[in-house]
Every structure is written in structure tokens, then in C-alpha cells.
Design a protein around this motif. Structure first.
Motif, PDB file in Angstrom:
ATOM      1  N   GLU A  87      -2.229 -81.122 -39.104  1.00 21.35           N
ATOM      2  CA  GLU A  87      -0.570 -80.133 -38.911  1.00 21.35           C
ATOM      3  C   GLU A  87      -0.612 -80.615 -37.418  1.00 21.35           C
ATOM      4  N   ARG A 104      -6.364 -87.697 -31.255  1.00 23.40           N
ATOM      5  CA  ARG A 104      -5.811 -89.425 -30.758  1.00 23.40           C
ATOM      6  C   ARG A 104      -6.761 -90.655 -31.257  1.00 23.40           C
ATOM      7  N   LYS A 127      -3.162 -82.659 -27.799  1.00 22.00           N
ATOM      8  CA  LYS A 127      -2.606 -83.441 -27.117  1.00 22.00           C
ATOM      9  C   LYS A 127      -4.053 -83.704 -26.321  1.00 22.00           C
ATOM     10  N   GLU A 131      -6.016 -88.237 -43.304  1.00 24.06           N
ATOM     11  CA  GLU A 131      -4.628 -87.179 -43.630  1.00 24.06           C
ATOM     12  C   GLU A 131      -4.231 -86.836 -42.267  1.00 24.06           C
ATOM     13  N   ALA A 132      -2.846 -86.873 -41.467  1.00 24.20           N
ATOM     14  CA  ALA A 132      -3.420 -86.526 -39.866  1.00 24.20           C
ATOM     15  C   ALA A 132      -2.463 -84.992 -40.218  1.00 24.20           C
ATOM     16  N   ILE A 186       1.223 -91.137 -21.705  1.00 27.39           N
ATOM     17  CA  ILE A 186       1.211 -91.791 -22.908  1.00 27.39           C
ATOM     18  C   ILE A 186       1.941 -93.070 -23.110  1.00 27.39           C
ATOM     19  N   LEU A 225      -8.267 -90.477 -34.527  1.00 24.88           N
ATOM     20  CA  LEU A 225      -7.174 -90.378 -35.644  1.00 24.88           C
ATOM     21  C   LEU A 225      -7.471 -92.083 -35.679  1.00 24.88           C
ATOM     22  N   GLU A 226      -8.130 -93.149 -34.910  1.00 26.31           N
ATOM     23  CA  GLU A 226      -7.571 -94.206 -34.387  1.00 26.31           C
ATOM     24  C   GLU A 226      -8.201 -94.783 -35.371  1.00 26.31           C
ATOM     25  N   LEU A 249      -1.325 -82.326 -33.861  1.00 24.57           N
ATOM     26  CA  LEU A 249      -2.282 -82.759 -32.684  1.00 24.57           C
ATOM     27  C   LEU A 249      -2.835 -82.294 -31.145  1.00 24.57           C
ATOM     28  N   GLU A 298      -8.468 -94.197 -39.747  1.00 19.60           N
ATOM     29  CA  GLU A 298      -7.093 -94.328 -40.274  1.00 19.60           C
ATOM     30  C   GLU A 298      -6.816 -93.538 -41.657  1.00 19.60           C
TER      31      GLU A 298
END
Lengths: 611, 322
Positions: A604, A591, A608, A601-602, A468, A594-595, A606, A598
Motif C-alpha cells: 500500500e 525499494r 521511502k 505485490e507492491a 532518487i 522489491l527489486e 512504500l 519482483e
């Protein structure tokens, strides 16, 4: 996609001044009642005949027995009715719409309306005239219309739109107004943020996963077993499934379920595997198991490509060549009479050999090409893919060494026989008879499982992070001590190995391997263009993305045969539209998602590798 | 700031004889006909903070790139702890030199923690097989990496944002994260390329503290910066690069007094009357600006070494508006 650019649209906090209203100007409570009532009427109409003759595909002539498209409308109508009741604030249905908002109801109503009216128009057009509609169809028309009107009357927060600049040219004014309208539509379909989930006991969460898997299996099986000549049914299926999924997504239910599945990832994987393995047992004959196994081959290879494209970010346009290498290797050592090698190795050995030879080819091709970046890599891999096909075509004994029989390919590849289990024969387990393709389906499923595990484990590790990182910024990755070339070569070789493994099974499924199966673009998947499309359409960097993408890309051309020569044209159009409106693919990697959002809130954890 | 410099002497590393960490000899970099860096010698000893300054286009970043293997110097060699550095940037990092970038180059779509974990790459060995088979060694290494990464995030003050996407961090925190990521490779020498560019004075102060803390960990630091106050506070030695050549090297006071340095930044005065007038005008303006600055600083009740102030503020005037 850019919802955050429009004005804030949380329905719970009405802004100053204008009262939130719907698109259709009726009071909200009447609208809700209309939507629910219309949905109930729609459901009722599916128990009435819609037409008098069974000439129209799927028997729509019976009382109390919804068939074909009626069943689809029934499902859509039921969902709309439930969402309508939930919008009335029925406590027991609160779980259906954790995110609230009006989007879910509107989308479900739109989907049901679309399917119903598509059916009505199809009946009228195919049988010639409105006279062929039975009263049931009129009830349906009235019911869906009421339902849609009601749903569109749902109040929503209108975005503040600026009037067009009067000094602009007419064209600019039109564009500005169109943009404003689009913003309104987006706001109408918006939903709130889901309320925090109530913690469920573990057994309940597992039940939810099982239910989700069962629904998935049912939907997939239904789609796969719509008859080839009844494309109306398949189109209706696509409309209902598409809109219902969108509705549940807006309702926040999908998000909640995927939160549960990512919490129990192993259980989910086992569940998905069991659901997929159950598929051949739901089939009475081998006809649709054939499609199943081809989809599975396609999906597995697409998932292998996802390691290369989705994780390491290497655009490989010649990937199908590695499938070919695996298939040819397995075919050569299969004991086929047309193979110049006169020996036969057991399956495990030929599968390993196919994977190994493909890996060697991957390293050989990767070593010189991976020093290039971006477009250049794509062009060179495209070239190597064609070189493979041409080389195989010419190794026929006249223009080259006699290895592959040229354009005739290696034919009459014998069926596999593992530990006395003959894959060519019918077998009966627990009263279920599974035939040749179902056998191969189960074998291929095992290969898919291997590829899924490899993908998941490699992506969530030091090497996966390095991939990545190289994809994101190669210079920075090298400055962090990552040997860019080496990790890219590992990704390339791993992808090739997985394709070779799938190829070893494919050779046995198709009986024959010919060079034509492994070109860049072809009407039948898998080929490099379709593989890449499956990855991009489904969602790069996810596990389920390429699986869903491959299933859709295989089923749609197979089921919509009336498109004929326009298949590739529609395929191209669909891709363009998708890239415009959902560039992250159908199933977005967390991922990538989320882009696009924005402000959220991220989470707990992610995940992958996607869901 | 001088107190910080002396406290460092108490740490065990410093009492040991100073080892040369970085030794660049006669580094020359030509791009076609353009010589960006010409015969630059520079040494960095352990426990030292060395500054590299110079006007824009002087070749500072090019020199950095030569040190980190991004460019291969046309002439000269770079030794790290006595060994000649290999010409590949990932091998340089493995050898023990880590860097940050002038324009932040984080992995934008990875989380903060993942960014630091990527920095651990050279210090971990788990390959593809280990990842696929997931033996106990894999889990142990992964857990150790995570623990170390969290320590580093704690160190730069980003632990609470470990799961955020790095693209969503504010600018100053992105710079900090880049430093944490560089530290994750356990370097003996850290190269910072304009670590305070775009920062407000508070953030610059925080970065200063961070750099001192890094030095106290026993890591030598080489820093490019335009902010003279930052450089003069921070660095034990400062080297000035002008048009690809090293003009002078010495402690901050020496560098500040050197007329050639002032000339390199401001240009040389013309011969004759118009030049004198101009110089007088400039001086007047400077005096005015300084008076203003002083009143401001008094208000802020900040005790500064005033004698150094005049030249510090005047010389790199273009950078002070940051």
C-alpha cells in the motif's frame, strides 16, 4: 536472493508425484516431536553445569543458574521449542509463525546447535580435552543433535532439479550438482507467504512496538557489555542473534512487526529514542557507555553519509573529512589551551559553527567535483579527504600557518557545560548515576535524533525524490526539469553539515582532535572506509541500516580482539561475502527489496526511508 | 481519424489565432567531422501534431536532443514561444518543452506515482528547508502535486497501478507512464520519440487516441515515429529528415506522394534494364502484399483510406512487422 528462479515452493500445495520430504529421512511428525523434545532437553541442560572450572569465560559451573553462553543457548533453545510447538499446530503460538513453512524452525535449531557445539568445542579446546565437560554438556550435545535432526526432517517442497549433462566436463558437472544442492537448501529454508494480518487494536500495536524496542535494547545492551576478553561469549551472541533473527524473519514475524512500526512511524521513533536513552541507565559504570557514545558518533556520521550515498547515489570516499572539519572548528572555539584562538563560545554556537563550516567546505569541495559522475567522483572525493588530513597536519606553524598544531592536534578540549550542567561530572537522576560518557551519550543521541529527522523528512519530499531520480537516471532526471548539479550539491552540503554537527560533539568526547582520526582507512572507526562499509552493510537508503551497520562494525573489532592483525582481513572477507549473498544490505530498503522480489505485490505504502 | 482532427477545431484554443510554439531555425549539429543535422528549420504551432520521419540514422533523435537542450546545436537557434531556449535540458523543461525517450528512461525503482511526481519538479518550489520544517505550505504543495499526478495517471489509465514499481509495468504501460511523467511538467509542447516502438496494433491505436487527447488539452505535439500508418493518421504536418537535412514538409498526402521520400526509404532505381526488372518485381510483390493486407482488413471490417494505403505500406516496409 533469487528465490524466484528456483521452482515454486509453496509448501501448502504439494506438486504431483513426489511426496515432500525432509533432508533427514524420518516421518514428519516424528521429526517435529524430536525437534521439540530436543529443544526442551537443550533448555533443561542449560540449568546443569557444563564444565567444572570457572576458568572458562562466563561461569558455566552452576546448577540452576545459566550464565554466559548457557543463557544464549537457553534463549535459542526456548525459541526453537516454541517454534517446534507452533509446527505442531498449537493455536496459541500461531502468531509466532504467520508465514508458516519449515525455514524458521530449521534456522532456530541451526543457531542453537551452532552455539551449543561452538561452546563444547571451545571448552574442549581451551581447557584441553573432553574430560573438562560435565554431564550437562553431554545432555546439551544430545539435545541439540536430536533437535537439529528433527528440524531437518521437516518436509519441504523439493525444487525440480535437472540432472547434469553427461557430456559436460567433470568440473561443469560438479558445479551443476552444487547448484542443485544449493537450490534444495534454499527450498528447505523457504517459507510461505504470510497470511494476512489480523487487525490489532491500536493499543496492542503500540505494545508490540514497545516490546520490540525493549528486545532491541536488551540485545544491544547484552552485546555491548560482553567483556572484551571473552570473545567466546560475543561469538556465541552473534550466532544466536543472527540465526534467531533469520528464523523470525523466515517465520514472517519480523515482517509483521515492521509493518506495524511503519504504520506508527512517529511512535516507533519515540520508542526507539526512549529505548536508546535508557541505555546509559542500564549501565552500572561508564565503561560501556564509552562504547555506546562512540558507536553513536559512528552511526550518526554513517547516517549523514547515507544521505549522500544512499539517497543521492554519490560515492563519497572522503566523507570523514567533514567530521574532521566540524571537530576542528568546535575544538578551535572550545577554549582549549592549545587552540590558537583564545576564546570560548557556548556549545550551541560551536555546534552550529561546526555544522556551518562543514557545510561551506561541502559546497567548496562539491562545486567542482560534482560535475563528475560515478568512479571519477569517488576518486576525487578520496583525494579531497586526504588533502584535508594533510592540510591539517601541515598547519602547525612551521610548514604552514599556525592553526591546528599539526600532528599534535588540539588537545585538552574542556568538557561541555550547558546551562550549568557539566558533562564531565557524574550526575544522579532518580537514583541512577550517569557519568561523563553517559552524559555525552545522551547529548549525542539528541544529535542522532536530529539527523534521523533530517534524513526522514528530506527523503520524503520533492528534493528527496529528485535525489532518487538523479541516482536512477541522471539524463532522464534532467529532462524532467531537475537541475542535477544543484540537487547533488544540496545533498553533498547537507551530508557535510550533518557530519560537522556530529564532529562538534566528537571533539568534546575525545578530548583531543588529531589529523590521524580522519583518514581514509584506519583500524578504529569512524573513517571513510568504515563509514561507507557501515552504510552498505546496514542497507543503503534506510535509517536503521547505518545504525545497525555502525554498531556491528564498531562492536565486532572491539569484542573480537584475538583477531589482532587479521581484523581488516576478516572485515574485507565479510564484506565480499555480504556483497555476494545480500547485496542490498542487512536491512533492505523496501525499494531495493522489491527489486529482488519482483513478483510480490507492491505494498500500500512504500516507505521511502526504510524502517 | 479525420473526424478527430476536426473536432479539435471546436476547442477554444484552436479558434484563437495559431501561435508558433516551437521555431527551430537552421539547426545544425556537428560531431567532429560528422554533420548529424544540417540546417533544419521546423515550426510547430499550437494545437498541432507534427510528425518527424526519416530512415534510421537520419538525425531525428539528434534533432530532438538539440531541441531539448541535451545537445547544444552547433549553429542555429531554437525558440519556444518567441524566446530562445537555454542550453540546459532542465531549463528547457522548465520553459515548457517535455519529452519522452526512444529507449524508455523511467526511474525504474520508483513507484508509478513517484515517477509522475518527479515530473512535477519544475512546477513546484519546495526546497530543502521547506521539507525539513514541514510547514503548512509544504503539506499543501505536496497534496496538490499528488492530486495532479493522480489526475494524470487517471488520464493515461494507470491510476490503479499508482503504487507499483515502474519497472514492473508491462512495456506499453511504461510508455504511457513516460508520457504522463512528461505531461506532469505542464508543457506547451510535448516531444514524443517513437512512442509506439515495440507496441502491438491495439496498443498503437490506444496511443493514437492518447496523443489526440493530449492535443485537445492544448498541448502541441512533435512526434518521431517509424510506423507510417500511425504518423499519417495522426499528424497535421509531417517533416521528412534524410541524412540530417529536411527533405520536405507538408501534410501527409503530399509527403506520401513525394518521390524523394520513397527514394530515401527504398533507394533510387538503377538506370537501364536490370533496374526496370527489379522494379517490376518489387511492384509485383507489393501488389501481392497489398492484396493480402486488403483481404485481412476487409475481414477486420476496417474502413481505411485505400488510395493512401499503397505508398504508406510500401514505403516504410521495414517497420510494418511491428
Amino acid at each position: 536472493m533469487t528465490t524466484h528462479t528456483t521452482a515454486p515452493e509453496t509448501p501448502s500445495t504439494p506438486s504431483t508425484g513426489s511426496e515432500p520430504t525432509g533432508i533427514v529421512p524420518i516421518p514428519a511428525h516424528i521429526g517435529r516431536a524430536l525437534a521439540t523434545g530436543g529443544a526442551v532437553l537443550t533448555v533443561a541442560s542449560t540449568f546443569l553445569p557444563w564444565t567444572w572450572t570457572s576458568d572458562f569465560p562466563g561461569d558455566l559451573t552452576l546448577y540452576g543458574n545459566p550464565g554466559g553462553l548457557q543463557l544464549l543457548v537457553l534463549i535459542g533453545g526456548t525459541l526453537t521449542a516454541l517454534l517446534g510447538l507452533a509446527s505442531h499446530g498449537v493455536k496459541q503460538l500461531g502468531w509466532l509463525v504467520p508465514a508458516g513453512g519449515t525455514g524458521a524452525l530449521t534456522l532456530a535449531a541451526l543457531g542453537t546447535f551452532g552455539t551449543a557445539w561452538y561452546t563444547i568445542i571451545a571448552i574442549t579446546a581451551e581447557l584441553g580435552g573432553l574430560v573438562h565437560l560435565e554431564p550437562g554438556a553431554w545432555v546439551l550435545a544430545a539435545g541439540t543433535l536430536t533437535m537439529l535432526t528433527g528440524a531437518l526432517a521437516q518436509p519441504f517442497e523439493r525444487p525440480v532439479s535437472e540432472p547434469a549433462d553427461p557430456d559436460d566436463t567433470r568440473r561443469d558437472q560438479l558445479r551443476h550438482n552444487a547448484r542443485n544442492k544449493l537450490a534444495v537448501v534454499r527450498a528447505a529454508l523457504a517459507s510461505g507467504t504470510p497470511a494476512p494480518a489480523r487487525a490489532l487494536p491500536t493499543y496492542a500495536e503500540i505494545l508490540v512496538i514497545i516490546a520490540a524496542m525493549a528486545i532491541g535494547l536488551t540485545v544491544f545492551t547484552y552485546g555491548i557489555s560482553t567483556p572484551h576478553d571473552e570473545s567466546e561469549l560475543f561469538i556465541g551472541f552473534l550466532i544466536v542473534v543472527g540465526f534467531c533473527f533469520a528464523a523470525l524473519l523466515k517465520a514472517g514475524l519480523v515482517g509483521r512487526v515492521s509493518a506495524i512500526t511503519s504504520k506508527h512511524r512517529n511512535i516507533t521513533m519515540v520508542g526507539a529514542f526512549v529505548a536508546a536513552a535508557a541505555f546509559p541507565f542500564t549501565q552500572s559504570d561508564d565503561q560501556y557507555a564509552t562504547i555506546g557514545v562512540y558507536i553513536l558518533i559512528f552511526a550518526t556520521v554513517a547516517l549523514g553519509l547515507n544521505v549522500v550515498v544512499g539517497l543521492a547515489g554519490l560515492l563519497d570516499l572522503g566523507y570523514v573529512a567533514f567530521l574532521g572539519v566540524g571537530a576542528y572548528t568546535a575544538a578551535l572555539v572550545s577554549g582549549s589551551p592549545s587552540s590558537p584562538l583564545n576564546f570560548h563560545v557556548p556549545f550551541w554556537a560551536s555546534a552550529l559553527l561546526g555544522a556551518l563550516v562543514a557545510m561551506i567546505f561541502g559546497v567548496l569541495i562539491g562545486a567542482p567535483t560534482l560535475r563528475l559522475r560515478g568512479d571519477y567522483l569517488a576518486i576525487v572525493t578520496l583525494g579531497f579527504g586526504e588533502i584535508f588530513r594533510l592540510a591539517v597536519l601541515n598547519m602547525d606553524g612551521t610548514s604552514g600557518p599556525d592553526v591546528t598544531n599539526g600532528s599534535n592536534g588540539i588537545s585538552a578540549i574542556p568538557n561541555l557545560n550547558v546551562l550549568g550542567f557539566d558533562f564531565g561530572q557524574e550526575h544522579t537522576f532518580l537514583g541512577f548515576t550517569i557519568a561523563r560518557f553517559a552524559n555525552y551519550f545522551l547529548l549525542m543521541l539528541l544529535i542522532t535524533l536530529i539527523v534521523v529527522v533530517v534524513f526522514r523528512r528530506s527523503s520524503d519530499s520533492r528534493i528527496g525524490r529528485a535525489w532518487i531520480a538523479v541516482r536512477e537516471d541522471e539524463t532522464a532526471a534532467r529532462a524532467m526539469g531537475i537541475n542535477g548539479f544543484r540537487v547533488k550539491l544540496i545533498a553533498f552540503a547537507l551530508g557535510a553539515t550533518l557530519a560537522g554537527l556530529a564532529g562538534a560533539v566528537q571533539a568534546h568526547v575525545t578530548y583531543t582532535v588529531t589529523p590521524e582520526q580522519y583518514q581514509f582507512a584506519h583500524v578504529v572507526p569512524p573513517n571513510s572506509a568504515f563509514l561507507l562499509a557501515a552504510v552498505v552493510l546496514g542497507g543503503m537508503g534506510t535509517i536503521s541500516g547505518p545504525l545497525v551497520g555502525a554498531a556491528l562494525l564498531y562492536l565486532i573489532p572491539a569484542k573480537l580482539q584475538f583477531l589482532g592483525d587479521y581484523q581488516l582481513l576478516t572485515f574485507g572477507l565479510a564484506l565480499v561475502l555480504l556483497m555476494r549473498f545480500r547485496p542490498e544490505g542487512l536491512i533492505a530498503n523496501r525499494r531495493r527489496q522489491l527489486e529482488f522480489h519482483e513478483n510480490t505485490e507492491a505494498p500500500e505504502v512504500l516507505s521511502k526511508a526504510g524502517v | 481519424m479525420t473526424t478527430d482532427t476536426t473536432t479539435q477545431d471546436a476547442t477554444p484554443d484552436a479558434t484563437a489565432p495559431r501561435e508558433t510554439v516551437l521555431d527551430a531555425r537552421g539547426v545544425t549539429m556537428r560531431f567532429g567531422g560528422l554533420t548529424a543535422v544540417r540546417g533544419v528549420d521546423l515550426t510547430v504551432n499550437s494545437g498541432e501534431i507534427v510528425g518527424l520521419i526519416g530512415p534510421n540514422g537520419a538525425g531525428k533523435t539528434t534533432f530532438f536532443n538539440c531541441l531539448t537542450g541535451l545537445y547544444i546545436p552547433t549553429e542555429g537557434e531554437v525558440r519556444y514561444k518567441g524566446k530562445v531556449l537555454p542550453p540546459k535540458s532542465f531549463k528547457v523543461t522548465a520553459a515548457g518543452i517535455a519529452r519522452t525517450f526512444q529507449n524508455i528512461r523511467l526511474f525504474a525503482n520508483m513507484t508509478v506515482l513517484e515517477n509522475v511526481l518527479v515530473g512535477r519538479h519544475t512546477r513546484t518550489k519546495e526546497g530543502l528547508w521547506s521539507a525539513l520544517l514541514r510547514g503548512p505550505g509544504f503539506h499543501r504543495a505536496e497534496a496538490a502535486s499528488r492530486a495532479r499526478a493522480m489526475e494524470l495517471l487517471e488520464f493515461v489509465g494507470l491510476a490503479h497501478k499508482a503504487e507499483h514499481l515502474s519497472r514492473n509495468l508491462p512495456y506499453g504501460e511504461q510508455r504511457k507512464l513516460e508520457i504522463a511523467r512528461a505531461l506532469a511538467s505542464e508543457p506547451g509542447l510535448l516531444l514524443l520519440d517513437e512512442p509506439t516502438a515495440g507496441m502491438n496494433p491495439q496498443e498503437t491505436r490506444a496511443t493514437e487516441e492518447l496523443v489526440f487527447a493530449i492535443r485537445d488539452m492544448g498541448i502541441a505535439v512533435l512526434v518521431i515515429e517509424h510506423d507510417m500508418r500511425f504518423i499519417m493518421n495522426l499528424c497535421d504536418r509531417v517533416a521528412v529528415l534524410v541524412q540530417g537535412e529536411k527533405l520536405i514538409e507538408g501534410d501527409s498526402a503530399t509527403v506520401q506522394r513525394d518521390e524523394r521520400v520513397v527514394a530515401a526509404y527504398l533507394g533510387e532505381p538503377f538506370e537501364g534494364a536490370p533496374g526496370d526488372e527489379e522494379a517490376a518485381e518489387v511492384e509485383q510483390a507489393e501488389a501481392h502484399a497489398q492484396a493480402q493486407a486488403e483481404t485481412e482488413e476487409e475481414a477486420a471490417a476496417e474502413a481505411q483510406a485505400e488510395s493512401a494505403e499503397t505508398t504508406t505500406d510500401a514505403a516504410p516496409g521495414k517497420e510494418n512487422d511491428r
